[in-house]
Design a protein around this motif. Structure first.
Motif, PDB file in Angstrom:
ATOM      1  N   ALA A  83      12.590 138.270  60.286  1.00  0.00           N
ATOM      2  CA  ALA A  83      13.776 138.695  61.035  1.00  0.00           C
ATOM      3  C   ALA A  83      14.726 137.541  61.345  1.00  0.00           C
ATOM      4  O   ALA A  83      15.784 137.736  61.951  1.00  0.00           O
ATOM      5  N   ALA A  84      14.332 136.315  60.943  1.00  0.00           N
ATOM      6  CA  ALA A  84      15.178 135.145  61.228  1.00  0.00           C
ATOM      7  C   ALA A  84      16.526 135.279  60.517  1.00  0.00           C
ATOM      8  O   ALA A  84      16.597 135.818  59.416  1.00  0.00           O
ATOM      9  N   PRO A  85      17.590 134.769  61.163  1.00  0.00           N
ATOM     10  CA  PRO A  85      18.884 134.783  60.483  1.00  0.00           C
ATOM     11  C   PRO A  85      18.923 133.762  59.344  1.00  0.00           C
ATOM     12  O   PRO A  85      18.080 132.863  59.279  1.00  0.00           O
ATOM     13  N   THR A  86      19.892 133.929  58.464  1.00  0.00           N
ATOM     14  CA  THR A  86      20.029 133.029  57.316  1.00  0.00           C
ATOM     15  C   THR A  86      21.194 132.073  57.544  1.00  0.00           C
ATOM     16  O   THR A  86      22.275 132.482  57.978  1.00  0.00           O
ATOM     17  N   VAL A  87      20.959 130.804  57.257  1.00  0.00           N
ATOM     18  CA  VAL A  87      22.008 129.795  57.421  1.00  0.00           C
ATOM     19  C   VAL A  87      22.163 129.034  56.100  1.00  0.00           C
ATOM     20  O   VAL A  87      21.171 128.656  55.489  1.00  0.00           O
ATOM     21  N   LEU A  88      23.409 128.844  55.685  1.00  0.00           N
ATOM     22  CA  LEU A  88      23.702 128.091  54.464  1.00  0.00           C
ATOM     23  C   LEU A  88      24.376 126.775  54.828  1.00  0.00           C
ATOM     24  O   LEU A  88      25.390 126.766  55.536  1.00  0.00           O
ATOM     25  N   VAL A  89      23.787 125.667  54.379  1.00  0.00           N
ATOM     26  CA  VAL A  89      24.403 124.352  54.589  1.00  0.00           C
ATOM     27  C   VAL A  89      25.220 123.990  53.345  1.00  0.00           C
ATOM     28  O   VAL A  89      24.736 124.096  52.222  1.00  0.00           O
ATOM     29  N   TYR A  90      26.458 123.579  53.585  1.00  0.00           N
ATOM     30  CA  TYR A  90      27.325 123.148  52.478  1.00  0.00           C
ATOM     31  C   TYR A  90      27.619 121.653  52.570  1.00  0.00           C
ATOM     32  O   TYR A  90      27.864 121.107  53.655  1.00  0.00           O
ATOM     33  N   GLY A  91      27.609 120.994  51.402  1.00  0.00           N
ATOM     34  CA  GLY A  91      28.031 119.594  51.281  1.00  0.00           C
ATOM     35  C   GLY A  91      28.325 119.316  49.826  1.00  0.00           C
ATOM     36  O   GLY A  91      28.350 120.237  49.000  1.00  0.00           O
ATOM     37  N   HIS A  92      28.539 118.054  49.478  1.00  0.00           N
ATOM     38  CA  HIS A  92      28.753 117.751  48.053  1.00  0.00           C
ATOM     39  C   HIS A  92      28.093 116.432  47.693  1.00  0.00           C
ATOM     40  O   HIS A  92      27.991 115.532  48.530  1.00  0.00           O
ATOM     41  N   HIS A  93      27.640 116.371  46.451  1.00  0.00           N
ATOM     42  CA  HIS A  93      26.931 115.164  46.015  1.00  0.00           C
ATOM     43  C   HIS A  93      27.776 114.275  45.104  1.00  0.00           C
ATOM     44  O   HIS A  93      27.323 113.222  44.667  1.00  0.00           O
ATOM     45  N   ASP A  94      29.003 114.705  44.799  1.00  0.00           N
ATOM     46  CA  ASP A  94      29.881 113.821  44.020  1.00  0.00           C
ATOM     47  C   ASP A  94      30.670 112.932  44.980  1.00  0.00           C
ATOM     48  O   ASP A  94      30.748 113.216  46.186  1.00  0.00           O
ATOM     49  N   VAL A  95      31.218 111.840  44.442  1.00  0.00           N
ATOM     50  CA  VAL A  95      31.934 110.873  45.284  1.00  0.00           C
ATOM     51  C   VAL A  95      33.278 110.519  44.653  1.00  0.00           C
ATOM     52  O   VAL A  95      33.530 110.818  43.485  1.00  0.00           O
ATOM     53  N   GLN A  96      34.109 109.871  45.456  1.00  0.00           N
ATOM     54  CA  GLN A  96      35.382 109.351  44.986  1.00  0.00           C
ATOM     55  C   GLN A  96      35.146 108.156  44.059  1.00  0.00           C
ATOM     56  O   GLN A  96      34.123 107.475  44.176  1.00  0.00           O
ATOM     57  N   PRO A  97      36.077 107.888  43.161  1.00  0.00           N
ATOM     58  CA  PRO A  97      35.971 106.656  42.353  1.00  0.00           C
ATOM     59  C   PRO A  97      35.930 105.422  43.256  1.00  0.00           C
ATOM     60  O   PRO A  97      36.441 105.449  44.375  1.00  0.00           O
ATOM     61  N   ALA A  98      35.292 104.346  42.757  1.00  0.00           N
ATOM     62  CA  ALA A  98      35.253 103.095  43.527  1.00  0.00           C
ATOM     63  C   ALA A  98      34.956 101.945  42.579  1.00  0.00           C
ATOM     64  O   ALA A  98      34.159 102.089  41.644  1.00  0.00           O
ATOM     65  N   ALA A  99      35.623 100.833  42.811  1.00  0.00           N
ATOM     66  CA  ALA A  99      35.366  99.624  42.007  1.00  0.00           C
ATOM     67  C   ALA A  99      35.562  98.408  42.896  1.00  0.00           C
ATOM     68  O   ALA A  99      36.414  98.428  43.795  1.00  0.00           O
ATOM     69  N   LEU A 100      34.756  97.409  42.662  1.00  0.00           N
ATOM     70  CA  LEU A 100      34.840  96.164  43.438  1.00  0.00           C
ATOM     71  C   LEU A 100      36.276  95.663  43.520  1.00  0.00           C
ATOM     72  O   LEU A 100      36.757  95.231  44.576  1.00  0.00           O
ATOM     73  N   HIS A 175      27.186 133.753  42.658  1.00  0.00           N
ATOM     74  CA  HIS A 175      25.898 133.724  43.342  1.00  0.00           C
ATOM     75  C   HIS A 175      26.000 134.303  44.759  1.00  0.00           C
ATOM     76  O   HIS A 175      25.201 133.959  45.627  1.00  0.00           O
ATOM     77  N   ARG A 176      26.983 135.148  44.950  1.00  0.00           N
ATOM     78  CA  ARG A 176      27.247 135.706  46.268  1.00  0.00           C
ATOM     79  C   ARG A 176      25.978 136.232  46.943  1.00  0.00           C
ATOM     80  O   ARG A 176      25.728 135.955  48.118  1.00  0.00           O
ATOM     81  N   GLY A 177      25.161 136.955  46.193  1.00  0.00           N
ATOM     82  CA  GLY A 177      23.944 137.560  46.744  1.00  0.00           C
ATOM     83  C   GLY A 177      22.971 136.510  47.245  1.00  0.00           C
ATOM     84  O   GLY A 177      22.483 136.583  48.382  1.00  0.00           O
ATOM     85  N   ARG A 178      22.734 135.511  46.428  1.00  0.00           N
ATOM     86  CA  ARG A 178      21.741 134.497  46.825  1.00  0.00           C
ATOM     87  C   ARG A 178      22.265 133.582  47.917  1.00  0.00           C
ATOM     88  O   ARG A 178      21.480 132.908  48.592  1.00  0.00           O
ATOM     89  N   LEU A 179      23.577 133.517  48.049  1.00  0.00           N
ATOM     90  CA  LEU A 179      24.166 132.638  49.069  1.00  0.00           C
ATOM     91  C   LEU A 179      24.358 133.353  50.410  1.00  0.00           C
ATOM     92  O   LEU A 179      24.691 132.712  51.409  1.00  0.00           O
ATOM     93  N   ALA A 180      24.164 134.650  50.418  1.00  0.00           N
ATOM     94  CA  ALA A 180      24.426 135.433  51.633  1.00  0.00           C
ATOM     95  C   ALA A 180      23.817 134.763  52.855  1.00  0.00           C
ATOM     96  O   ALA A 180      22.676 134.286  52.828  1.00  0.00           O
ATOM     97  N   ALA A 181      24.585 134.671  53.943  1.00  0.00           N
ATOM     98  CA  ALA A 181      24.125 133.956  55.138  1.00  0.00           C
ATOM     99  C   ALA A 181      24.820 134.509  56.365  1.00  0.00           C
ATOM    100  O   ALA A 181      25.910 135.075  56.282  1.00  0.00           O
ATOM    101  N   ASP A 182      24.160 134.356  57.503  1.00  0.00           N
ATOM    102  CA  ASP A 182      24.764 134.780  58.763  1.00  0.00           C
ATOM    103  C   ASP A 182      25.703 133.709  59.322  1.00  0.00           C
ATOM    104  O   ASP A 182      26.521 133.995  60.193  1.00  0.00           O
ATOM    105  N   ALA A 183      25.517 132.490  58.836  1.00  0.00           N
ATOM    106  CA  ALA A 183      26.417 131.399  59.250  1.00  0.00           C
ATOM    107  C   ALA A 183      26.385 130.315  58.175  1.00  0.00           C
ATOM    108  O   ALA A 183      25.372 130.148  57.489  1.00  0.00           O
ATOM    109  N   VAL A 184      27.501 129.622  58.051  1.00  0.00           N
ATOM    110  CA  VAL A 184      27.591 128.494  57.121  1.00  0.00           C
ATOM    111  C   VAL A 184      27.800 127.229  57.935  1.00  0.00           C
ATOM    112  O   VAL A 184      28.638 127.199  58.841  1.00  0.00           O
TER     113      VAL A 184
END
Lengths: 465, 465
Positions: A83-100, A175-184
């Motif tokens: 009966a627990a609610p579902t929570v989806l955490v969003y973030g990203h693993h890509d980054v901005q370009p960078a050079a010394l 992936h709407r179905g698998r991502l369904a959540a009560d809060a993001v």
């Protein structure tokens, strides 16, 4: 509102922080720059690395999701409580370009800890803020004695955020179905400052368009014809001028229709923030505050819709003068929109208004590019109150509320999943997102872990009521 | 007003037209393109050729006048009557660039007569119209039995008109004494059409400026800062929009001060011209007439001052959008001015007005480039009446009056020499100035010779009274 930290959580975090940091540094060594094709393999490597680490953390489901571009990572850890609610955490693993050579003091993809700061591209945006959830959920389990989280926990960590998330909407619709959540929970924003912990409650949306106006079939002589035919550069100038009324409000009929106005409580809370307008102007590299009358600078950038000229051009562009009536002129406009404004309705209002502005004898094209919806969670939403409590416990003080003036994929999550979006971030303005010497404050990173550890129990209860 | 032609003049012209045309073709073979450095020698050769031909015509004084650029030609033929008034003829011996590849049917510098038209670069602009004065003065002498002209006749034929006459003002200021005249005849304009002979009575002047507006020190993020700081592209758009009021009048305070309004007679004469607005729009490559309310198209382009945007720019110029508040924007403006308006006064009015338009927090630069004065000779000026009579005799019908919307060195002559400026030209719109296949109508060229032949006796009397 409890602001009491949990000694068990703190102890667990202390015991595991060295491993946590070593792991994060390993991830930061992968130059997952989504905007640079030569780093495509690194972005994939970053997704694989994260998948492995999430599995190691305990997530029973970990998947790499392909897109037309770079891959995203999905993970899921169901609660033993059905009966627990579902929570989806969003973030990203890509980054901005960078050079010394851009001005970094150390190699951007060789993480280094100096004092209480961890320097590396992605330390704050966004690997550090994604990664605090791994130790966070372990601390949550350890302190509560649970073997599964108090919520059905899902993670979606995309790989193209720094490239404008071109495939994100398609991905989440697919992936709407698998991502369904009560809060993001979006962990890709920051706080007001080290000493003023805050929770962001929304972001503005965005409507962009380009208007081209054509007058004569070619540039014509302003002596022979000037003053007697419509000048497309003048037409464009008049449209720019007509965008706002004398009070700095957007003058397009219907533009404000349905808008969710700031509440008195929000205005009061914004006004209490330790805002230094002179310092803000230095950050803006600008020389005066200027905008809609009746609103403060913070209200203008966070909570009010805007119309802004991003580019304008037409006619002679070289040195000196050339006495022509130009054949054509253009203006690129962007409109920040806020909760209650619908991009399609705003676009229709703009279209109708532009057409009404044009004099006889000019032709025009008006092109809209991809719009972003606004998102906003009301201050009294139970999930937002839970996030604020979790942050408050971590920081041992009540948190304040902010918004973000910019626009991002969070709105797509709110829109497609029809879930409230909450923001949990511990980055501060000095972290240097997109700039050389990006860093994260280690003390704040720990607060992020801690807040994530507190959040799930509280949210499970809040969302249940 | 006599419209009677003079048989002696016509006979003399008929007898000498073959030689006249052969000479003109010889001159047209010299590619005196002032804008192209590789033709500098040709421009000099053109000046030398003309000097020789004027000497041959009978001018006792012929000189090549050096400038910082291309040379001008000066010639003088004093009248035997010491009390005769002095008249200065102005024209130019340089031409626009031309190449077969531009779309010419024949070599631009190999004159060819097809039917009743002579094709060559410079045939109408301006060698043909300068050269008709040579046969004109000879016909005047032959028909009147004089050995010197009825006026002290001077010619100044410059070599840089097609390059914007950069040294012209200096040249005439330097030779102000020797150029002194009671009237200036400019032979570098045209007529309404083959069937509607006209005399131009004035040209508009020109004030040009560029306004640069700077906002933030660099382009800044429109999500983070938009709506709360001044946007220089918006500022420039507002200035463009504020240039005109709702009636299409220039809204700069003081702009119209001192203006010489159109007389009822002029408005009536303009209105009687066989003007086809649809055809004019095709020439203007435009799709609607548009301008100051209460004035016709001809009045707008000939007799009303204007404010025109020649170029505008700022912010993002590439494809698609970019959500920035631009650091800077510019606008290039030109103002056509009419008799009674003084460039310095207009520039001061613009400066004051621009400064009043700017919001706090932007910096600006406003740069004016070389201005040109307007010139106008009233319809009832005796010298203008003499020119109209001479044209009327040549064309055997009363001539009508026009003005030129453009601006030119004629105004410098009016200004420096403090003389009325009259226009004697026979070119027609189809002659293709600056375009491929430039031509002059041979019948009209002959009318030009004839009008020049009639003019000096009449002008000597008109200016004496």
């Amino acid at each position: 509102m409890s602001q009491t930290p949990d000694n068990a959580v703190r102890q667990y975090i202390d015991q595991h922080s060295d491993t946590f940091l070593d792991d994060l540094k390993e991830w930061l060594r992968i130059p997952s720059v989504s905007a640079q094709p030569e780093h495509a393999d690194d972005v994939r490597r970053s997704a694989d690395w994260l998948t492995g680490k999430l599995k190691e953390t305990g997530f029973p489901v970990t998947e790499v999701w392909e897109t037309a571009g770079a891959p995203a990572v999905f993970a899921e850890w169901p609660s033993e409580d059905p009966a627990a609610p579902t929570v989806l955490v969003y973030g990203h693993h890509d980054v901005q370009p960078a050079a010394l050579a851009d001005g970094w003091d150390t190699e951007p993809f060789e993480p280094v800890i100096k004092g209480k700061q961890l320097y590396a591209r992605g330390a704050a945006d966004d690997k550090g803020q994604v990664f605090f959830h791994t130790l966070g959920v372990r601390a949550h389990l350890a302190a509560t004695g649970r073997s599964t989280p108090a919520v059905h926990l899902k993670l979606l960590i995309e790989g193209e955020e720094e490239s404008g998330s071109p495939n994100f909407r398609t991905l989440i619709e697919q992936h709407r179905g698998r991502l369904a959540a009560d809060a993001v929970i979006v962990s890709d924003t920051g706080m007001w400052s080290e000493t003023t912990p805050t929770v962001c409650t929304g972001m503005r949306g965005l409507v962009e368009c380009e208007l081209s106006v054509c007058g004569p079939d070619q540039d014509i002589h302003s002596g022979s014809f000037g003053g007697a035919v419509p000048n497309p550069a003048t037409v464009v100038g008049r449209i720019v001028a007509a965008l706002h009324d004398g009070q700095g409000r957007v003058a397009i009929p219907g533009f404000y229709d349905g808008i969710v106005e700031l509440t008195d409580r929000e205005r009061k809370l914004f006004a209490e923030l330790p805002f230094d307008e002179q310092e803000w102007l230095r950050t803006a590299k600008s020389y005066a505050a200027h905008g809609e009358q009746g609103y403060s600078t913070l209200e203008r950038i966070w909570a009010r819709p805007t119309a802004e000229v991003n580019g304008i051009g037409g006619g002679y562009q070289g040195a000196g003068g050339k006495t022509v009536v130009p054949a054509a002129a253009f203006v690129k406009l962007s409109f920040r929109i806020v909760a209650g404004q619908d991009p399609a309705r705003v676009e229709a209002a703009i279209t109708q208004w532009v057409e009404a502005q044009l004099p006889a004898g000019v032709r025009h094209t008006l092109t809209f590019s991809g719009a972003t919806r606004p998102c906003l969670t009301p201050l009294d939403h139970p999930a937002l109150e839970a996030v604020a409590r979790a942050m408050g416990r971590a920081f041992e003080q009540p948190v304040r509320f902010t918004r973000e003036g910019g626009s991002g994929p969070a709105a797509d999550l709110q829109d497609v999943l029809e879930s409230p979006v909450l923001f949990l971030g511990i980055s501060v303005p000095s972290d240097g997102w997109h700039a050389p010497n990006e860093k994260v404050e280690l003390d704040l990173l720990t607060k992020g872990v801690e807040a994530a550890a507190y959040l799930w129990t509280d949210l499970a209860e809040s969302l249940r009521t």
